[in-house]
Design a protein around this motif. Sequence first.
Motif: not given
Length: 382
Positions: A19-41
């Motif tokens: 929300k504050n446009a700043l990177y956090t480790s929590k939001s970084g892990y969330a991004l990794l989960e989204i990428i894995e879900e997109i790439n998994t058939p």
Amino acid sequence: MKIKPEISQTDSVVWGLSKNALYTSKSGYALLEIIEEINTPQVESIPPVEKKLWSSLWKTKTTPKLRHFLWRILSGALAVKERLRSRGIQLNVTCSSCNNGVEDIGHVLFHCPVAQEVWALSSIPMPPSGAWSRSVFLNLLHLINCGKRRSQALETGLVFPWILWQIWKARNAFCFEHIRLVPAVVLDKALVEAEVWRELQVPAPQRTSQVVVAQEARKWKKPPSGWVKCNFASSWLDPTSVCGGAWIVRDGYGKAIFHSRRSCPSLPNPVEADLCSLLWTLEDMANLSVDKVIFESSSPYLREAFLLNSSPGINPLINMITQRFHGFSEWYTELVLIESNKVASFIVNSVTRDQRLQSYIGSGGPSWLQTLISQESGSDTS
């Protein structure tokens, strides 16, 4: 259109997952989960029919070994030539048995001429199409469904795992030992093994059987009227010496009817000696048409191996003994003190002690034990 950009400020990069446009480790892990879900058939779920077959396969009424064998068939995990070739082993995939067709799992178990003749000789009906499918899945589904039909005999639904197993063993015998088994022999082996397993699972209701594990009497006692008593014993010294077995049958008056002595080559331990002695005794009783028998032994090993209902799978001898017991209309066994089993013990000790190695079956009792037999017969006043 309502967002008014700040024209006076220069563009900058911001982190869009917070929300504050700043990177956090929590939001970084969330991004990794989204990428894995997109790439998994997307994984397709197992069709209901296939799921039901897998469930039915593990509930098949057979031995655990054969249930695992059925799993290997359906999973494509049998080492046929086609499977080996798919794993990089360079070999000719033509069936060695018929030299006609690729040796895959379906061919070996259903389409090879040997397999087809075995199925034709069995009581299992062919699929509705009149021929086995090229799909192993459909063939197994047909076999399992046969066992669920009330119109089919019970053994029809139970025997197919053993037929598949014996067809596979016949294939291996030909490939590795160059032994070709006749289809009728393959089917007979399957039927015998299935029958043995069924007998062990469901005891015959019309037979009377009882195991008595202890008796305090220190003297031999006569059997009830209409019954006979068979005392048996074995003699074992060490794994390199000859072993002995003996039995004597007496009627309700204490009169000796038959007796026997047998010698055999060395056995590894006294447990096997006792089991072999019991098996010989049962075979002799069957051959002499003796029925309604009380079997008495003073062996502590039989108490552990048989009389306390050890699993029949522990020793093949116990399987054979169980089958022999089922041949009697009425029987039971007693584990007695050595004082109640003197005659059989004296006879069998003559094998290892006196080296009397001649095996025989005789009428009456041994002449050199007549005094003891008469004493035991007269001493029972109960």
